[in-house]
Scaffold this active site. Sequence first.
Site, PDB file in Angstrom:
ATOM      1  N   TYR A 144      25.312  37.428  13.418  1.00 22.42           N
ATOM      2  CA  TYR A 144      25.898  37.605  14.755  1.00 22.42           C
ATOM      3  C   TYR A 144      25.064  38.471  15.701  1.00 22.42           C
ATOM      4  O   TYR A 144      25.429  38.617  16.865  1.00 22.42           O
ATOM      5  CB  TYR A 144      27.311  38.188  14.614  1.00 22.42           C
ATOM      6  CG  TYR A 144      28.243  37.264  13.840  1.00 22.42           C
ATOM      7  CD1 TYR A 144      28.593  36.015  14.354  1.00 22.42           C
ATOM      8  CD2 TYR A 144      28.755  37.635  12.589  1.00 22.42           C
ATOM      9  CE1 TYR A 144      29.424  35.167  13.648  1.00 22.42           C
ATOM     10  CE2 TYR A 144      29.602  36.786  11.877  1.00 22.42           C
ATOM     11  CZ  TYR A 144      29.927  35.557  12.406  1.00 22.42           C
ATOM     12  OH  TYR A 144      30.750  34.705  11.716  1.00 22.42           O
ATOM     13  N   ASN A 183      36.163  33.145  22.353  1.00 21.90           N
ATOM     14  CA  ASN A 183      35.623  33.040  21.001  1.00 21.90           C
ATOM     15  C   ASN A 183      36.799  33.319  20.066  1.00 21.90           C
ATOM     16  O   ASN A 183      37.174  34.474  19.870  1.00 21.90           O
ATOM     17  CB  ASN A 183      34.494  34.042  20.777  1.00 21.90           C
ATOM     18  CG  ASN A 183      33.861  33.862  19.394  1.00 21.90           C
ATOM     19  OD1 ASN A 183      34.449  33.240  18.502  1.00 21.90           O
ATOM     20  ND2 ASN A 183      32.677  34.417  19.207  1.00 21.90           N
ATOM     21  N   HIS A 197      39.521  27.977  13.109  1.00 21.24           N
ATOM     22  CA  HIS A 197      39.629  27.041  11.991  1.00 21.24           C
ATOM     23  C   HIS A 197      41.032  26.991  11.393  1.00 21.24           C
ATOM     24  O   HIS A 197      41.259  26.272  10.430  1.00 21.24           O
ATOM     25  CB  HIS A 197      38.613  27.428  10.911  1.00 21.24           C
ATOM     26  CG  HIS A 197      37.287  27.843  11.460  1.00 21.24           C
ATOM     27  ND1 HIS A 197      36.487  26.986  12.186  1.00 21.24           N
ATOM     28  CD2 HIS A 197      36.635  29.036  11.456  1.00 21.24           C
ATOM     29  CE1 HIS A 197      35.390  27.640  12.569  1.00 21.24           C
ATOM     30  NE2 HIS A 197      35.470  28.885  12.150  1.00 21.24           N
ATOM     31  N   HIS A 245      31.022  30.120  20.313  1.00 27.20           N
ATOM     32  CA  HIS A 245      30.692  30.711  19.014  1.00 27.20           C
ATOM     33  C   HIS A 245      29.279  31.254  19.072  1.00 27.20           C
ATOM     34  O   HIS A 245      28.371  30.556  19.545  1.00 27.20           O
ATOM     35  CB  HIS A 245      30.818  29.675  17.888  1.00 27.20           C
ATOM     36  CG  HIS A 245      32.190  29.102  17.812  1.00 27.20           C
ATOM     37  ND1 HIS A 245      33.246  29.800  17.268  1.00 27.20           N
ATOM     38  CD2 HIS A 245      32.700  27.936  18.255  1.00 27.20           C
ATOM     39  CE1 HIS A 245      34.342  29.064  17.370  1.00 27.20           C
ATOM     40  NE2 HIS A 245      34.047  27.936  17.972  1.00 27.20           N
ATOM     41  N   SER A 250      27.344  32.117  16.445  1.00 24.39           N
ATOM     42  CA  SER A 250      26.544  31.394  15.450  1.00 24.39           C
ATOM     43  C   SER A 250      26.717  29.891  15.648  1.00 24.39           C
ATOM     44  O   SER A 250      27.638  29.455  16.351  1.00 24.39           O
ATOM     45  CB  SER A 250      26.991  31.801  14.042  1.00 24.39           C
ATOM     46  OG  SER A 250      28.326  31.365  13.796  1.00 24.39           O
TER      47      SER A 250
END
Length: 142
Positions: A22, A73, A79, A99, A101
């Site tokens: 990150y 974010n 998820h 995001h 990443s």
Amino acid sequence: GPILVLNGPNLNMLGTRQPEVYGSATLDDVVELCRQTAHRYGREIAAFQSNSEGALIDRIHRACGVESAIVINPAGLTHTSVALRDALVIPEVPIVEVHISNVHAREEFRAHSYISPIATAVVTGMGIQGYAAAIEFLVRSA
Ligand code: DQA
């Protein structure tokens, strides 16, 4: 109205949390980057981070009729959270999912997002520059 910048669980630990994934920038750095980017277009942001799903949902409810777009974010809630997705459609404003990443280059469970189908755009893998890209997109499209 201002652009609401929302950050989900564990993002308060940016800078010390898995810096190899990150990066070294902190959440304060992210908020400052968003503010500077918005200011270049004469716009303001409001920023909110929580580790609690309910607090994020409450903040989205308060955005109704106040903020004109949302950069989010959702972190791990990306998820898992139908409830966060359901909240995000309530204000009826453009939403950009960010995001840090590249979620598609990581574990398979990160490739699925409950948020992406209701987002106007998704930015993934651009590091914290993704937040600036999201703000630029929103201010230039409305
Ligand atoms: C993240 C990616 C998610 O899979 C993860 O749970 C996070 C951060 C990112 O910014 O890359 O907490 O949203």
